[in-house]
Enzyme design. Structure first.
Site, PDB file in Angstrom:
ATOM      1  CB  SER A 124       0.217   7.426  -4.418  1.00 14.25           C
ATOM      2  OG  SER A 124       1.142   6.639  -4.732  1.00 14.25           O
ATOM      3  CE1 TYR A 149      -0.951   3.911   0.467  1.00 11.46           C
ATOM      4  CE2 TYR A 149       0.309   3.395  -1.855  1.00 11.46           C
ATOM      5  CZ  TYR A 149      -0.028   4.085  -0.400  1.00 11.46           C
ATOM      6  OH  TYR A 149       0.475   5.613  -0.418  1.00 11.46           O
ATOM      7  CE  LYS A 153      -2.954   6.433  -0.402  1.00  9.58           C
ATOM      8  NZ  LYS A 153      -3.420   7.572   0.710  1.00  9.58           N
TER       9      LYS A 153
END
Ligand code: NAD
Ligand code: UFG
Length: 339
Positions: A124, A149, A153
């Site tokens: 992302s 989150y 990643k």
């Protein structure tokens, strides 16, 4: 060629399954249906006139995953599975690290045991450090993400680089998505968030269809042309096609490759709302509220590397994104239903 898609029943995975089937690949979807419906895959099969293999299981079940890779003679894996709600990740950090990081470790172990060494990973743009310097190229520094989150990643990116350094026969693509939005142009498959949507586009669609009363625009005092946040919205079908190109490019080419997948253009929240209203003919009532904690003023991609290396670029416009999102929402006011 046989591709296993972890999380392939979800939003981006189902569109990628469709693109792969249309291109002649065999597709195995491995998904625990924690945030998806089996119906998405039935529709993919109907739209393509082809069948896929579906396995309902968890990526943290290493033995089951290894068996799936071996039984179906899988050549390469596209790894979508994970939890993705930024706000929820701050409340349940352990669940996010366990599922995303732990799940990826389990996947890498299963792939090692099964002798499958080609992997495409859903990363992302959130891994980049906050910056006033747009657009972001892959060489831009990564930062300290503001939520678990985003951290998960970035951690996975590090793990994959370490794995490839230790086992140089691996071919790994890290795809940094900007803001995926829209739906297949049939309106048969699309984004079906559980509960109240976090992301702009599904929220706008649900306001337009009358499921939600109005949009809250998070801040109008950013240093952007109209004061609202600017993002790079990428049509989910362009994104899906990027996966096919990336998987093809790394096949038999050991290394770690990082590509931005974005359109290369920034649009504000109000640009997006106006485009949606224009193509749908519906009004989207909104009010300006405080900034959402953790949001950036602006974020858009320099997608040149993917264009040069993969011969890939976004072909669909912001209006296409809005038209397809609206077709999906109006044809499926309640989404898939969870069956
Ligand atoms: P999604 O929730 O629709 O799809 C994820 C899928 O993974 C779901 O079908 C879910 O059931 C499955 N899953 C979750 N945990 C699992 C587990 N332990 N075992 C097996 N299956 C599991 O999300 P999406 O929007 O399609 O995102 C796909 C990937 O792309 C995710 O990794 C996400 O973090 C990443 N990504 C998404 C965006 C975005 O805005 N949508 C942006 C950047 C990156
Ligand atoms: N926004 C609103 N109202 C809403 C929802 C969003 O005004 O109800 C605004 C946000 O403030 C932001 C823009 O719309 O300016 C886009 O917000 P999204 O929540 O749709 O997307 P983000 O850019 O915040 O986050 C997305 C993905 C994350 C990913 C990140 C960076 O959801 O998974 O891009 O890639 F980490």
């Amino acid at each position: 060629m046989v591709m296993l898609l972890t999380g392939g029943a979800g939003y981006i995975g189902s569109h990628t399954a469709l693109v792969l089937l249309e291109a002649g690949y065999e597709v195995v979807v491995y998904d625990n249906l924690s945030n998806a419906s089996r119906e998405s895959l039935r529709r993919v099969e109907r739209l393509t006139g082809r069948t896929l293999t579906f396995i309902e299981a968890d990526i943290r079940d290493t033995a089951r995953l290894q068996k799936a890779l071996t039984d179906h003679a899988v050549d390469a894996v596209i790894h979508f599975a994970g939890l993705k709600a930024v706000g929820e990740s701050t409340e349940k950090p352990l669940a996010y690290y366990e599922n995303n990081v732990g799940g990826t470790l389990s996947l890498c172990e299963a792939m090692t045991a099964a002798g499958v060494h080609t992997l495409v990973f859903s990363s992302s743009a959130t891994v980049y450090a906050a910056s006033d310097d747009m657009p972001l190229a892959e060489t831009a520094p990564t930062g300290r993400p503001t939520n678990p989150y985003g951290s998960s990643k970035l951690m996975i990116e590090w793990i994959l680089r370490d794995l490839q350094a230790a086992q140089p026969d691996w071919s790994i693509a890290i795809l940094r998505y900007f803001n995926p939005a829209g739906a297949h142009d049939s309106g048969e498959i699309g984004e079906d968030p559980n509960g109240i949507p976090n992301n702009l586009l599904p929220y706008v669609s649900q306001v337009a269809i009358g499921r939600l009363p109005q949009l809250s625009v998070y801040g109008s005092d950013y240093p952007t042309p109209d004061g609202t946040g600017v993002r790079d919205y990428i049509h989910v079908m362009d994104l899906a096609e990027g996966h096919l190109k990336a998987a093809d490019a790394i096949w038999g080419q050991p290394g770690v490759y990082t590509w931005n997948l974005g359109a290369g253009t920034g649009h504000s929240v109000l640009d997006a709302v106006r485009a949606f209203e224009r193509v749908s003919g519906r009004e989207v009532p909104y009010r300006i509220v405080d900034r959402r904690p953790g949001d950036l003023a602006q974020c858009w991609a320099n997608p040149q590397k993917a264009e040069t290396d993969l011969n890939w670029r976004c072909r669909r416009s912001l209006d296409d994104i809005m038209a397809d999102a609206w077709r999906w929402q109006s044809q499926n006011p309640e989404g898939y239903g969870r069956d």
